[in-house]
Design a protein around this motif. Structure first.
Motif, short mmCIF file in Angstrom:
data_model
loop_
_atom_site.label_atom_id
_atom_site.label_comp_id
_atom_site.label_asym_id
_atom_site.label_seq_id
_atom_site.Cartn_x
_atom_site.Cartn_y
_atom_site.Cartn_z
N GLN A 1 0.84 -1.20 0.00
CA GLN A 1 0.00 0.00 0.00
C GLN A 1 0.87 1.25 0.00
OE1 GLN A 1 -3.47 0.12 -0.12
NE2 GLN A 1 -3.26 -2.08 -0.48
N GLN A 2 0.34 2.29 -0.60
CA GLN A 2 0.95 3.61 -0.49
C GLN A 2 -0.17 4.64 -0.50
OE1 GLN A 2 3.12 2.86 -4.33
NE2 GLN A 2 2.80 5.06 -4.54
N ILE A 3 0.16 5.90 -0.40
CA ILE A 3 -0.85 6.92 -0.17
C ILE A 3 -1.94 6.96 -1.25
CG2 ILE A 3 0.35 8.84 -1.27
CD1 ILE A 3 -0.53 10.48 1.28
N CYS A 4 -1.59 6.65 -2.47
CA CYS A 4 -2.55 6.76 -3.58
C CYS A 4 -3.22 5.44 -3.96
CB CYS A 4 -1.84 7.32 -4.81
SG CYS A 4 -1.12 8.93 -4.55
N GLY A 5 -2.92 4.34 -3.28
CA GLY A 5 -3.50 3.06 -3.61
C GLY A 5 -2.50 1.94 -3.40
N SER A 6 -2.73 0.84 -4.09
CA SER A 6 -1.83 -0.31 -3.91
C SER A 6 -0.58 -0.15 -4.78
CB SER A 6 -2.55 -1.61 -4.28
OG SER A 6 -2.62 -1.77 -5.67
N THR A 7 0.53 -0.70 -4.29
CA THR A 7 1.77 -0.62 -5.06
C THR A 7 1.65 -1.39 -6.38
OG1 THR A 7 2.65 -2.46 -3.77
CG2 THR A 7 3.30 -0.25 -3.09
N GLU B 1 -0.98 -1.51 -8.31
CA GLU B 1 -1.70 -0.66 -9.27
C GLU B 1 -0.86 0.53 -9.73
OE1 GLU B 1 -6.22 -1.22 -7.45
OE2 GLU B 1 -5.03 0.53 -6.90
N ILE B 2 -0.06 1.08 -8.84
CA ILE B 2 0.69 2.29 -9.15
C ILE B 2 2.02 1.98 -9.81
CG2 ILE B 2 1.79 4.33 -8.14
CD1 ILE B 2 -0.57 4.19 -6.05
#
Length: 73
Positions: free
Chosen positions: A36-42, A44-45
């Motif tokens: 996870q990271q601030i904008c969504g899942s790692t 996906e990003i």
């Protein structure tokens, strides 16, 4: 200590490459792989792929802990 999302930043990899190439042997890095990271899942990003293999490529010794809540592990 850093998270898997934080590993997407260049200065982290630059430090790891430098330490590995200079055979620095007094560093310990703990990575919280929570995907996870601030904008969504790692995934996906920016999927980081096999982190263990990447650390090995920079001459780091890797100890994988599957359950961070298990002190003995």
């Amino acid at each position: 200590m850093c998270g898997d999302g934080e590993l997407q930043e260049g200065q982290i990899w630059e430090g790891m490459m430098y330490a590995g190439s200079k055979k620095v042997d007094n560093l310990i890095l703990s990575v919280d792989v929570n995907k996870q990271q601030i904008c969504g899942s790692t995934d996906e990003i920016l999927n980081l792929g096999n982190l263990k293999n990447k650390f090995h490529a920079f001459n780091w010794i890797v100890i994988e802990v599957k359950n961070g809540n298990n002190i003995e592990e």
